[in-house]
Design a protein around this motif. Structure first.
Motif, short mmCIF file in Angstrom:
data_model
loop_
_atom_site.label_atom_id
_atom_site.label_comp_id
_atom_site.label_asym_id
_atom_site.label_seq_id
_atom_site.Cartn_x
_atom_site.Cartn_y
_atom_site.Cartn_z
N ARG A 187 18.44 -52.55 9.94
CA ARG A 187 18.20 -51.42 10.83
C ARG A 187 18.11 -51.94 12.26
N LEU A 211 11.34 -46.61 13.13
CA LEU A 211 12.53 -45.91 13.63
C LEU A 211 12.14 -44.58 14.28
N SER A 239 14.61 -43.78 17.32
CA SER A 239 15.87 -44.39 16.93
C SER A 239 16.56 -43.62 15.81
N PHE A 243 16.76 -50.92 16.21
CA PHE A 243 16.00 -50.04 17.07
C PHE A 243 15.60 -50.80 18.34
#
Length: 446
Positions: free
Chosen positions: A81, A31, A36, A83
């Motif tokens: 998550r 990340l 991100s 990204f």
């Protein structure tokens, strides 16, 4: 009519590994290196890290969001998550490492096209590594990345990396993976070595960084595991579970009858001949409606409403398929199940089975085999299947189910087993015998 919008190049990935192998730190590094993460999040993590007496930001704090996770320093639940890089977008499922959360790992990896399996360079391949590799094989995950983490903490890192890679490749080969489906990368998630930037500290490694590999690996939406040593392309026709029948019954639309749902596999175009399962009635696609207007063609993952040229008796739970390879409806079949409940599964259990939008009663006819993920062996005729165990079972449903073998298509070959009283999910099932390759490998060994 509006032209169909091209699907973005999206790769679904997941992490797996043993406790303290550094999964959360690696995800945090991904990340961070792909920018991100918002600046205020980085500031908060930096402050929390300083309060803990650390010299550098603890990037694991970006993903271990639950209070229990932060207190124990482990991942408990599956965290998704998002990204992106200029080349591709990613959805990542960060899964737990503890053996008691294997069911969470199964959930997170069930839709993954690639899994990053971490190994601590100091510990090497451990029991949980073997367990996770076996689970990924049973789930039909097309590609694996072995990330040998904390490579900066061992003496003779080149030799250690080679030994761990060789042992892991032996395991994956026995599970049916070919060499081009597995990539080994030495990394340091803490310092960022070989994550986004090629490290000068690993002169023995000349392969891609993790980000480079994720950007360039083929998007295996339609590919299965290797068979006979060669990767094969799965050509699956239309699979459209009907979720809702739309009948406005208004003066503006007096004769409108549409069937709404999401395309689970394949594609559909106006004029295509289709078959409705389990009735077997054939008809033709007259129109494809969406919230953005009409389409001539729609692909996997698109939510659409299909209109047919004939008035056909279709209800929620029915399956609209292409004629050429429509699955044969059946009430008795074999499946591989990962058991997710505290109460063990026993023969004769009367439960509910949910396949697509269809829910029906099911009886567990027999427990046929149990998978030993440590020895990669199959044990015949178990008395029970316990929490986190994987077994092959035989089932009989009250209504016919039109399903593909899971190894042919993951979306239309999977189902859930549900508690009829409380409505809780008890197990995740795969149509067909996913343990068959292990039987073959055992026979070859003998």
């Amino acid at each position: 009519m509006s032209a169909p919008t091209p699907a973005p190049d999206l790769l679904r990935i997941a992490t797996a590994g043993s406790v303290d192998d550094g999964k959360s730190t690696l995800v945090g590094r991904l990340l961070f290196d792909t920018k991100s993460v918002l600046a205020d999040q980085i500031d908060a993590v930096t402050k929390a890290s300083v309060d803990r007496g650390m010299d550098t930001p603890d990037l694991s704090l970006l993903v271990d969001g639950l209070r229990a996770e932060r207190e124990q320093g482990i991942t408990i639940d599956v965290a998704y998550r998002y990204f992106a890089t200029p080349a591709r977008s990613f959805v990542l499922a960060d899964t737990p490492g503890h053996v008691q959360y294997t069911r969470n790992t199964v959930s997170g990896a069930s839709t993954a096209q690639l899994v990053i399996l971490l190994v601590d360079a100091r510990s090497g391949v451990v029991a949980q590594t073997r367990r996770h590799a076996a689970v990924m094989a049973l789930l039909g995950v097309p590609r694996l990345v072995l990330a040998v983490n904390k490579i900066d903490l061992v003496d003779n890192p080149g030799e250690v990396f080679a030994e761990i890679s060789a042992e892991f490749n032996q395991i994956t080969a026995s599970l049916g993976y070919s060499s081009d489906q597995v990539q080994e990368i030495p990394v340091s998630a803490l310092h960022g070595d070989n994550v986004a930037i090629r490290s000068e500290n690993t002169p023995y490694y000349d392969g891609p960084t993790l980000i480079e590999h994720l950007e360039s690996v083929p998007n295996d939406v339609d590919r299965g595991r290797a068979q006979d040593g060669e990767e094969h392309l799965r050509s699956v026709g239309l699979r459209f579970p009907v979720q809702y029948v739309i009948r406005p019954r208004t003066p503006e639309y007096p004769d409108y009858r549409g069937y709404a749902g999401q395309i689970a596999a394949g594609r559909v175009s106006v004029g295509d001949e289709i078959v409705v399962q389990p009735s077997g009635i054939r008809t033709t696609i007259a129109k494809i409606d969406t919230a953005d207007g009409e389409l001539e063609t729609a692909h996997t993952g698109r939510s659409v409403t299909l209109l047919l040229t004939d008035d056909v008796d279709i209800s929620r739970g029915d399956l609209i398929s292409s004629v050429t390879d429509a699955p044969e409806p059946a009430q008795q079949f074999t499946a591989t199940v990962c058991w997710l409940a505290e109460k063990a599964l026993r023969p004769g259990a009367r439960l509910l089975l949910k396949h697509g939008a269809k829910t029906t009663q099911v009886i567990i006819s027999s427990l046929d085999a149990l998978f030993d993920e440590q020895d990669l062996a199959v044990l015949d005729a178990p008395e029970t299947v316990e929490l986190n165990q994987i077994g092959r079972i035989s089932l009989m449903t009250a209504e016919p189910i039109a399903a593909d073998d899971y190894q042919v298509n993951r979306e239309s070959g999977s189902f859930l087993i549900i508690d009829p009283q409380g409505g809780n999910t008890l197990g995740a099932g795969l149509i067909g015998d996913a343990l068959a390759p292990l039987h073959l490998s055992q026979a070859a060994a003998v």
